[in-house]
Design an enzyme around this catalytic site. Structure first.
Site, PDB file in Angstrom:
ATOM      1  N   ASP A  93       0.834  -1.198   0.000  1.00  0.00           N
ATOM      2  CA  ASP A  93       0.000   0.000   0.000  1.00  0.00           C
ATOM      3  C   ASP A  93       0.878   1.261   0.000  1.00  0.00           C
ATOM      4  OD1 ASP A  93      -3.067   0.770   0.538  1.00  0.00           O
ATOM      5  OD2 ASP A  93      -1.857   2.006   1.880  1.00  0.00           O
ATOM      6  N   HIS A 133      -7.096  -7.067   0.714  1.00  0.00           N
ATOM      7  CA  HIS A 133      -6.034  -6.076   0.608  1.00  0.00           C
ATOM      8  C   HIS A 133      -4.895  -6.337   1.588  1.00  0.00           C
ATOM      9  CE1 HIS A 133      -4.157  -2.181  -0.034  1.00  0.00           C
ATOM     10  NE2 HIS A 133      -4.305  -1.868   1.238  1.00  0.00           N
TER      11      HIS A 133
END
Length: 292
Positions: free
Chosen positions: A107, A272
């Site tokens: 991320d 994620h």
């Protein structure tokens, strides 16, 4: 201090004037630096790091502005530029005795890792990016109603003032929205870890917003300059992503290949937070990268 990785030692390392990073270090062998994402701390690597520490020196910092690392005021747009944060990482590794190291990021940490690979190719031997696109590409593919999933990108891109007040007024709900909504396995982030992430994030609202604001301004400018100059990531690169490129209408592997000719690109079936949801898959990918 926020929780750290079991068996790792925790310390603070000065990386720039007035900026020290909190870092957990464990293992022995060739160095691997792991950079966390949003809204997390270095603790997100707890499973992966302990595995890699069997035969690597594993370095897990809290990024500038996150966790227990320093959070300088954003006096200009460059305070939280990925170029600045990448320089922090290189300085950290050197302070720990490593001029060259492998680098993996998730991320936000992946954006820092990409910038480090572009700016410091002599330092980064291998690079992995988890569930992100390079900054410039991210903005290029976000459009129409499908971009609603990235509402936070647009909120935190606004000028200083409003985003900080809105997020600060309900920080746990804001950051908790992503922790809950982006994970396909809610048990992957247990209650004590979730609480640590929320506490760290609510204490870092201005710096987290400044990080995201930089990605809508100076980080785009830096990526545009590199694209025009033909700069590429020349080291071996591995990318793990969810298959959200299909939903948003773009070819994620092609986007990455334009930046990284020596690329392995894989999609994953977990959510994620893959280093916590499927650490075995992440370890396998990182060990494969390090063998290239």
């Amino acid at each position: 201090m926020t929780p750290t990785i079991t068996t790792f030692t925790q310390q603070r390392v000065t990386v720039a004037d007035g900026v020290a990073l909190n870092v957990a270090v464990g293992g022995a062998g060739s160095p691997v630096v792991l950079l966390h994402g949003f809204p997390q701390t270095h603790l997100m690597w707890r499973h992966v790091a302990t595995d890699l520490a069997a035969d690597h020196t594993v370095i897990c910092p809290d990024l500038r502005g996150y966790g227990d690392s320093d959070k300088p005021a954003a006096t200009d747009g460059r305070t939280y530029a990925k170029r600045t944060m990448a320089a922090d990482v290189v300085a950290l590794a050197r302070a720990l005795g490593h001029d060259r190291f492998a680098l993996a990021g998730h991320d936000r940490g992946a954006l820092v890792a990409v910038r480090a690979g572009l700016d410091h190719p002599g330092a980064v031997t291998h690079l992995a990016a988890l569930d992100v696109l390079p900054t410039l590409d991210m903005w290029e593919v976000m459009h129409g109603t499908s971009a609603a999933v990235g509402f936070h990108l647009y909120l935190m891109a606004q000028p200083p003032g409003l985003p900080e007040r809105m997020i600060g007024a309900s920080a746990d709900a804001f950051f908790g929205h992503f922790l809950d909504g982006w994970a396909t396995d809610p048990d992957a982030i247990p209650a004590d870890v979730r609480a640590a992430y929320l506490k760290a994030s609510r204490e870092a609202v201005p710096s987290i917003v400044a990080d995201y604001r930089a990605s809508a301004t100076v980080d785009v400018e830096d990526d545009q300059a590199d694209r025009l100059a033909g700069h590429r990531l020349r080291m071996p690169v591995t990318v793990l992503q969810q298959d959200w490129g299909t939903a948003l209408g773009f070819d994620a592997a092609a986007r990455w290949r334009a930046w990284a000719p020596n690329l392995v690109h894989n999609t994953v079936s977990c959510g994620h937070f893959m280093a916590e949801e499927d650490p075995g898959e992440v370890v396998k990918a990182l060990r494969g990268l390090l063998s290239r």
